[in-house]
Motif scaffolding. Sequence first.
Motif, mmCIF file in Angstrom:
data_model
loop_
_atom_site.group_PDB
_atom_site.id
_atom_site.type_symbol
_atom_site.label_atom_id
_atom_site.label_comp_id
_atom_site.label_asym_id
_atom_site.label_seq_id
_atom_site.Cartn_x
_atom_site.Cartn_y
_atom_site.Cartn_z
ATOM 1 N N TYR A 51 0.833 -1.207 0.000
ATOM 2 C CA TYR A 51 0.000 0.000 0.000
ATOM 3 C C TYR A 51 0.867 1.257 0.000
ATOM 4 O O TYR A 51 0.495 2.273 -0.623
ATOM 5 N N ILE A 52 1.992 1.216 0.684
ATOM 6 C CA ILE A 52 2.892 2.369 0.674
ATOM 7 C C ILE A 52 3.439 2.600 -0.731
ATOM 8 O O ILE A 52 3.531 3.750 -1.191
ATOM 9 N N ASP A 53 3.775 1.527 -1.440
ATOM 10 C CA ASP A 53 4.202 1.672 -2.838
ATOM 11 C C ASP A 53 3.078 2.274 -3.677
ATOM 12 O O ASP A 53 3.324 3.149 -4.527
ATOM 13 N N LEU A 54 1.867 1.823 -3.454
ATOM 14 C CA LEU A 54 0.710 2.381 -4.162
ATOM 15 C C LEU A 54 0.535 3.860 -3.833
ATOM 16 O O LEU A 54 0.205 4.679 -4.705
ATOM 17 N N GLY A 55 0.757 4.201 -2.559
ATOM 18 C CA GLY A 55 0.588 5.586 -2.137
ATOM 19 C C GLY A 55 1.496 6.551 -2.878
ATOM 20 O O GLY A 55 1.131 7.717 -3.095
ATOM 21 N N ARG A 56 2.658 6.089 -3.281
ATOM 22 C CA ARG A 56 3.566 6.949 -4.041
ATOM 23 C C ARG A 56 2.973 7.314 -5.399
ATOM 24 O O ARG A 56 3.317 8.350 -5.979
ATOM 25 N N GLU A 57 2.080 6.468 -5.893
ATOM 26 C CA GLU A 57 1.397 6.760 -7.158
ATOM 27 C C GLU A 57 0.154 7.620 -6.930
ATOM 28 O O GLU A 57 -0.213 8.420 -7.786
ATOM 29 N N GLU A 58 -0.487 7.457 -5.782
ATOM 30 C CA GLU A 58 -1.787 8.104 -5.549
ATOM 31 C C GLU A 58 -1.690 9.420 -4.778
ATOM 32 O O GLU A 58 -2.671 10.158 -4.703
ATOM 33 N N GLY A 59 -0.536 9.710 -4.201
ATOM 34 C CA GLY A 59 -0.399 10.934 -3.422
ATOM 35 C C GLY A 59 1.052 11.342 -3.298
ATOM 36 O O GLY A 59 1.954 10.755 -3.912
ATOM 37 N N GLU A 60 1.290 12.350 -2.483
ATOM 38 C CA GLU A 60 2.638 12.862 -2.224
ATOM 39 C C GLU A 60 3.112 12.331 -0.874
ATOM 40 O O GLU A 60 2.444 12.528 0.155
ATOM 41 N N LEU A 61 4.264 11.663 -0.861
ATOM 42 C CA LEU A 61 4.802 11.140 0.386
ATOM 43 C C LEU A 61 5.309 12.299 1.233
ATOM 44 O O LEU A 61 6.220 13.026 0.829
#
Length: 524
Positions: A383-393
Amino acid sequence: MTATPFNEPQPYANEPFTDFSRQDEREAMEAAIAQAKTKLGRTYPLKIGAQMIETEPKIASVNPGNVNEVIGFVSKANQELAEQAMQAALAAFESWKRVSARERAEYLFQAAKLMRERKHEFSALMLLEAGKNYAEADADTAEAIDFLEYYGREAIRLSAVNETQPLVKIPGEENRLSYIPLGVGVIIPPWNFPLAICVGMTAAAIVSGNAVLLKPSSATPVIAYKFVKLMQEVGLPAGVINYVPGSGAEIGDYLTSHPQTRFVSFTGSKEVGLRINRLAAETAPGQIWIKRVIAEMGGKDGIVVDETADLDAAASAIVASAFGYQGQKCSAGSRAIIVEAVYDELAGRIVELTKQLQVGLPEHNFAAGPVIDSASYARILDYIDLGREEGELLAGGSKAPGNGYYIQPTVFGGVDVKARLMQEEIFGPVLALAKAKDWREAIEMYNDTEFGLTGSFFSTDEDRIAEALETMHCGNLYVNRKCTGALVGAQPFGGFNMSGTDSKAGGHDYLLLFTQAKVTSRKL
């Protein structure tokens, strides 16, 4: 020890939390942890009726914070042993259902008394087996005590319902209503509150007069065994609680589909809850009732913040809700929806607080510890890998060091309301921030989910608060505080939609789920 029935219970009050700022309390917990470590690697049997049964293979319960430590090896039931436990429960039910509510309640009161005296002992084991820090483990044990005390009183109250809630009088007739037990049920508690929810689900069922088969999570079976042994110590009759750890696919489905199962009480994921509901709905040959399913499932809980809110308080609540026990709570606030006027300022405060959270071994009382096991670890990192695509870390985003399943508390900003990070339950230390044009849009975004368990609204505008209380769709809604930490008796807990059957654990309605109402009329 045997229970002494008919003691008048004292007025109910929540069990206080331990103050670990006191040196004596810290030292007491450290001593309890050291004592718990002397018992690592022991074997634990099934408990079926009066029998303690060792089996092969066994479930290895591993410390998620130090994977070299095995908490214990727990015997694993198969279908044959599950059937044996069912028969033991059916036999025990025939006598247990005739025991008065006051006497049944006394077993719970005695167990609460002993658990209170051994509070750190229970918390230390949970800290090692479930990866909770001092405060989280202590709160779990306190809630277990609360459930024992509260449900004991509730059973007594319901047994006197004819006196407290009399029926309409009819000349020439005597009419009575009583709540009688259902029968034999299957209790399937989760790993994330391995004592509190296990105790609450089981205690509610047995104090209502039912007998149960307790199938704990394979991640935390030792703390459940410790509870079963406690109930044995207070003299609970054999067969009222049968302890049967095992595979969900092998014995979970078998018992859910069993014609003699009267109810299934489940807390866990949406997927498993829906499967249990589907299996229970099928009528087995020889089954003469509709099975009752009590299900508390997942959540995608959120905190809404408007521009009038106290931003420091909101930031603290968001971080506590998102990262308490590594976000492994069905009530965890994994979404924060912030009006754009204060989004940047509040996001900065959230990030600052998140970066202050230190990750490490629970026995050293770090703010953040491990996630429960390797499967959760891998899923959350995906999910953290996905988050890099869906938002700004904005914070975290990586594994954390340690000989366990450690992940940095992670924050993503600018996440779209339809993104998977905003829609799917992650059950880990991952927080998604979203921006709304105004507070009404923020509420709409909050409601845009299949779940409906907890939520929070931060504002100082009373008209907005009133509207939020009416329109935010969840079972437990809080104003200007975090969305975790419901207290037994004060905030009955349960959610809407795919969050479950809104069972309201710790409330006046809960025991009704384990009973059926019988009306008798006698002509005078």
